[in-house]
Design a protein around this motif. Structure first.
Motif, short mmCIF file in Angstrom:
data_model
loop_
_atom_site.label_atom_id
_atom_site.label_comp_id
_atom_site.label_asym_id
_atom_site.label_seq_id
_atom_site.Cartn_x
_atom_site.Cartn_y
_atom_site.Cartn_z
N THR A 1 35.80 3.50 26.79
CA THR A 1 34.78 2.99 27.70
C THR A 1 33.43 2.88 27.00
OG1 THR A 1 35.96 3.99 29.56
CG2 THR A 1 33.69 3.36 29.96
N LEU B 1 33.77 -1.14 35.41
CA LEU B 1 34.46 0.03 34.87
C LEU B 1 35.49 0.52 35.87
CD1 LEU B 1 31.47 2.23 33.62
CD2 LEU B 1 32.92 0.74 32.25
N LEU C 1 36.85 8.96 32.61
CA LEU C 1 36.90 7.63 32.00
C LEU C 1 37.43 7.76 30.58
CD1 LEU C 1 33.44 6.82 33.43
CD2 LEU C 1 35.43 5.44 33.93
#
Length: 122
Positions: free
Chosen positions: A42, A26, A38
């Motif tokens: 994701t 990630l 994020l």
């Protein structure tokens, strides 16, 4: 999206997400206050990671294949190729295990676990 919200939506712990970030699966950005941020997509990637793990792919394979899939114009074809490759690895491992099983079975009742039946001692 902050890590806590992402964890809830993905159904996994924040520690798992932090680990995936640490090993390079990630990538997010840091807000001025130090919090991770994020992107919402994701969540889909985290589900992909979990599914791939359940299908026997290692995290290294997932990282390598994830890059390949993101760059592929035909994801279905790329996935099919990866699955075929994984099946070949599994088939080879199954053959190795069958040979090992046969070798072990040949040693049963020989009186010496290091000597296969029908082989003379030196």
């Amino acid at each position: 999206m902050r890590i806590g919200e992402l964890a809830v939506q993905a159904g996994m712990s924040t520690d798992t997400i932090r680990f995936y970030e640490k090993v390079g699966l990630l990538a997010g950005r840091r807000l001025p206050n130090g919090y991770r941020d994020l992107p919402p997509e994701t969540v889909v990637w985290l589900h992909y990671i979990r599914t791939a793990q359940q299908l026997g792919f290692s995290l290294a394979e997932i990282a390598r294949n994830g890059e390949q899939l993101r760059d592929s114009p035909d994801t279905a074809e790329a996935l099919s190729a990866l699955f075929t490759e994984k099946i070949n690895v599994i088939d080879a491992r199954m053959a190795e295990l069958a040979a090992l099983r046969d070798d072990l079975a040949a040693r049963i009742g020989t009186g010496c676990p290091l000597r296969a039946a029908g082989h003379a001692a030196n």
